[in-house]
Design a protein around this motif. Structure first.
Motif, short mmCIF file in Angstrom:
data_model
loop_
_atom_site.label_atom_id
_atom_site.label_comp_id
_atom_site.label_asym_id
_atom_site.label_seq_id
_atom_site.Cartn_x
_atom_site.Cartn_y
_atom_site.Cartn_z
N THR A 1 -54.58 -57.28 -59.87
CA THR A 1 -55.49 -56.45 -60.65
C THR A 1 -54.77 -55.58 -61.68
O THR A 1 -55.36 -55.15 -62.65
N ALA B 1 -59.11 -57.14 -70.32
CA ALA B 1 -58.34 -56.11 -69.62
C ALA B 1 -58.84 -54.76 -70.14
O ALA B 1 -58.73 -54.47 -71.32
N ASN B 2 -59.44 -53.98 -69.27
CA ASN B 2 -60.06 -52.72 -69.68
C ASN B 2 -59.06 -51.67 -70.13
O ASN B 2 -59.36 -50.85 -70.98
N GLN C 1 -58.87 -62.90 -65.21
CA GLN C 1 -59.91 -61.90 -65.42
C GLN C 1 -59.79 -60.74 -64.43
O GLN C 1 -60.21 -59.62 -64.72
N THR D 1 -57.26 -55.79 -64.71
CA THR D 1 -58.01 -54.80 -65.49
C THR D 1 -57.11 -53.77 -66.15
O THR D 1 -57.57 -52.95 -66.93
N SER D 2 -55.82 -53.81 -65.83
CA SER D 2 -54.90 -52.84 -66.41
C SER D 2 -53.55 -53.49 -66.68
O SER D 2 -52.98 -54.15 -65.80
#
Length: 104
Positions: free
Chosen positions: A38, A83-84, A58, A61-62
């Motif tokens: 993640t 990626a947020n 996917q 996220t970081s």
């Protein structure tokens, strides 16, 4: 500092690739980050000179700053999804002949 591809196999056991944990790793040309990951920490793959292509799932996220900086042979970064949180130039300031592919 990891010095061969056996260090890369350890990635498949992680949820977080810690900052600088695989910096300067050699012997890995293609890396597919597993869906269990993640977070890719700052400098995680810094100066991995043999790395040519990486695929980020996917689930990530970081991505930390300089995660792929100074990977001189890295020509393709494939990011599935979004990626947020991407911190300060994760692939470094020296883009060269590099393709960053989103939502592949």
């Amino acid at each position: 500092t990891p010095s061969n591809s056996s260090a890369a196999s350890d990635v498949y056991k992680r949820q977080v690739i810690e900052g600088w944990s695989l910096a300067s790793m050699s012997g890995v040309n293609l890396l597919n980050i597993p869906a269990s990951v993640t977070t890719i920490g700052a400098g995680a793959f810094y100066s991995c000179s043999s790395l040519k292509e990486i695929t980020i799932p996917q689930s990530v996220t970081s991505i930390g700053a300089n995660a792929f900086a100074y990977c001189g042979n890295l020509t393709a970064i494939n990011i599935k999804g979004t990626a947020n949180r991407i911190s300060g130039a994760p692939w470094g300031a020296q883009y060269g002949n590099r393709a960053i592919n989103w939502n592949v």
